[in-house]
Design a protein around this motif. Sequence first.
Motif, PDB file in Angstrom:
ATOM      1  N   LYS A  64      37.858  31.802  37.689  1.00  0.00           N
ATOM      2  CA  LYS A  64      37.395  31.578  39.061  1.00  0.00           C
ATOM      3  C   LYS A  64      37.990  32.679  39.927  1.00  0.00           C
ATOM      4  N   TRP A  65      37.185  33.240  40.811  1.00  0.00           N
ATOM      5  CA  TRP A  65      37.685  34.310  41.655  1.00  0.00           C
ATOM      6  C   TRP A  65      37.433  34.006  43.126  1.00  0.00           C
ATOM      7  N   HIS A  66      38.259  34.643  43.949  1.00  0.00           N
ATOM      8  CA  HIS A  66      38.138  34.503  45.396  1.00  0.00           C
ATOM      9  C   HIS A  66      38.407  35.873  46.008  1.00  0.00           C
ATOM     10  N   SER A  67      37.583  36.233  46.969  1.00  0.00           N
ATOM     11  CA  SER A  67      37.707  37.525  47.640  1.00  0.00           C
ATOM     12  C   SER A  67      37.877  37.318  49.134  1.00  0.00           C
ATOM     13  N   ASP A  68      38.613  38.233  49.762  1.00  0.00           N
ATOM     14  CA  ASP A  68      38.758  38.188  51.214  1.00  0.00           C
ATOM     15  C   ASP A  68      37.886  39.238  51.906  1.00  0.00           C
ATOM     16  N   ALA A  69      36.854  39.712  51.241  1.00  0.00           N
ATOM     17  CA  ALA A  69      35.969  40.737  51.823  1.00  0.00           C
ATOM     18  C   ALA A  69      35.412  40.247  53.159  1.00  0.00           C
ATOM     19  N   GLN A  70      35.426  41.115  54.144  1.00  0.00           N
ATOM     20  CA  GLN A  70      34.950  40.764  55.477  1.00  0.00           C
ATOM     21  C   GLN A  70      33.430  40.791  55.585  1.00  0.00           C
ATOM     22  N   ASN A  71      32.811  41.602  54.723  1.00  0.00           N
ATOM     23  CA  ASN A  71      31.348  41.698  54.767  1.00  0.00           C
ATOM     24  C   ASN A  71      30.821  42.199  53.421  1.00  0.00           C
ATOM     25  N   GLU A  72      29.516  42.165  53.301  1.00  0.00           N
ATOM     26  CA  GLU A  72      28.860  42.558  52.042  1.00  0.00           C
ATOM     27  C   GLU A  72      29.082  44.037  51.723  1.00  0.00           C
ATOM     28  N   LYS A  73      29.122  44.869  52.752  1.00  0.00           N
ATOM     29  CA  LYS A  73      29.330  46.309  52.541  1.00  0.00           C
ATOM     30  C   LYS A  73      30.692  46.571  51.886  1.00  0.00           C
ATOM     31  N   ASP A  74      31.729  45.889  52.364  1.00  0.00           N
ATOM     32  CA  ASP A  74      33.055  46.061  51.768  1.00  0.00           C
ATOM     33  C   ASP A  74      33.068  45.582  50.318  1.00  0.00           C
ATOM     34  N   MET A  75      32.389  44.471  50.065  1.00  0.00           N
ATOM     35  CA  MET A  75      32.346  43.938  48.697  1.00  0.00           C
ATOM     36  C   MET A  75      31.549  44.858  47.781  1.00  0.00           C
ATOM     37  N   ASP A  76      30.474  45.443  48.296  1.00  0.00           N
ATOM     38  CA  ASP A  76      29.695  46.399  47.499  1.00  0.00           C
ATOM     39  C   ASP A  76      30.545  47.614  47.129  1.00  0.00           C
ATOM     40  N   ALA A  77      31.344  48.110  48.079  1.00  0.00           N
ATOM     41  CA  ALA A  77      32.223  49.253  47.798  1.00  0.00           C
ATOM     42  C   ALA A  77      33.279  48.871  46.767  1.00  0.00           C
ATOM     43  N   PHE A  78      33.796  47.660  46.864  1.00  0.00           N
ATOM     44  CA  PHE A  78      34.769  47.173  45.891  1.00  0.00           C
ATOM     45  C   PHE A  78      34.145  47.119  44.496  1.00  0.00           C
ATOM     46  N   MET A  79      32.933  46.592  44.414  1.00  0.00           N
ATOM     47  CA  MET A  79      32.243  46.518  43.125  1.00  0.00           C
ATOM     48  C   MET A  79      31.962  47.906  42.555  1.00  0.00           C
ATOM     49  N   GLU A  80      31.636  48.839  43.405  1.00  0.00           N
ATOM     50  CA  GLU A  80      31.411  50.214  42.944  1.00  0.00           C
ATOM     51  C   GLU A  80      32.696  50.780  42.341  1.00  0.00           C
ATOM     52  N   LEU A  81      33.836  50.498  42.958  1.00  0.00           N
ATOM     53  CA  LEU A  81      35.122  50.935  42.432  1.00  0.00           C
ATOM     54  C   LEU A  81      35.417  50.276  41.079  1.00  0.00           C
ATOM     55  N   ILE A  82      35.121  48.995  40.952  1.00  0.00           N
ATOM     56  CA  ILE A  82      35.303  48.286  39.677  1.00  0.00           C
ATOM     57  C   ILE A  82      34.443  48.933  38.592  1.00  0.00           C
ATOM     58  N   ARG A  83      33.180  49.180  38.910  1.00  0.00           N
ATOM     59  CA  ARG A  83      32.276  49.806  37.929  1.00  0.00           C
ATOM     60  C   ARG A  83      32.742  51.216  37.571  1.00  0.00           C
ATOM     61  N   HIS A  84      33.191  51.977  38.558  1.00  0.00           N
ATOM     62  CA  HIS A  84      33.682  53.346  38.320  1.00  0.00           C
ATOM     63  C   HIS A  84      34.827  53.326  37.302  1.00  0.00           C
ATOM     64  N   ILE A  85      35.821  52.492  37.535  1.00  0.00           N
ATOM     65  CA  ILE A  85      36.972  52.441  36.625  1.00  0.00           C
ATOM     66  C   ILE A  85      36.536  51.947  35.246  1.00  0.00           C
ATOM     67  N   ASN A  86      35.673  50.957  35.207  1.00  0.00           N
ATOM     68  CA  ASN A  86      35.214  50.439  33.928  1.00  0.00           C
ATOM     69  C   ASN A  86      34.475  51.508  33.121  1.00  0.00           C
ATOM     70  N   ASN A  87      33.680  52.337  33.803  1.00  0.00           N
ATOM     71  CA  ASN A  87      32.880  53.360  33.106  1.00  0.00           C
ATOM     72  C   ASN A  87      33.654  54.645  32.801  1.00  0.00           C
ATOM     73  N   GLN A  88      34.660  54.982  33.594  1.00  0.00           N
ATOM     74  CA  GLN A  88      35.335  56.275  33.468  1.00  0.00           C
ATOM     75  C   GLN A  88      36.558  56.258  32.563  1.00  0.00           C
ATOM     76  N   TYR A  89      37.114  55.103  32.313  1.00  0.00           N
ATOM     77  CA  TYR A  89      38.369  55.032  31.558  1.00  0.00           C
ATOM     78  C   TYR A  89      38.194  54.169  30.315  1.00  0.00           C
ATOM     79  N   SER A  90      39.017  54.501  29.328  1.00  0.00           N
ATOM     80  CA  SER A  90      38.980  53.707  28.093  1.00  0.00           C
ATOM     81  C   SER A  90      40.247  52.903  27.952  1.00  0.00           C
TER      82      SER A  90
END
Length: 90
Positions: A64-90
């Motif tokens: 179960k997860w909980h986020s304190d994101a203030q808006n969808e734009k911030d959460m989208d940027a967070f998700m982009e960072l998650i995807r970046h790290i997942n794709n760029q590193y082993s």
Amino acid sequence: MQNELDGKLLLNVYAKVEKNGKAVDTDHGAGFTLDGLTVSQGFDGYEVYFQSAKVQLTLGFHHKWHSDAQNEKDMDAFMELIRHINNQYS
């Protein structure tokens, strides 16, 4: 967005930040940081914390997860960072 964010992905990214990142101190104790994402865990290991510049996300027991994101734009940027790290590193 909720379908994109699951416990398995978050734990995979946590492991990559731990492996490839730099050790830091956080509000929750020892942690690691990589490419603008800082991770740490609770004293009992049941919660893991992910923090970017604008979002803190807590992954708890039973994935179960909980986020304190203030808006969808911030959460989208967070998700982009998650995807970046997942794709760029082993």
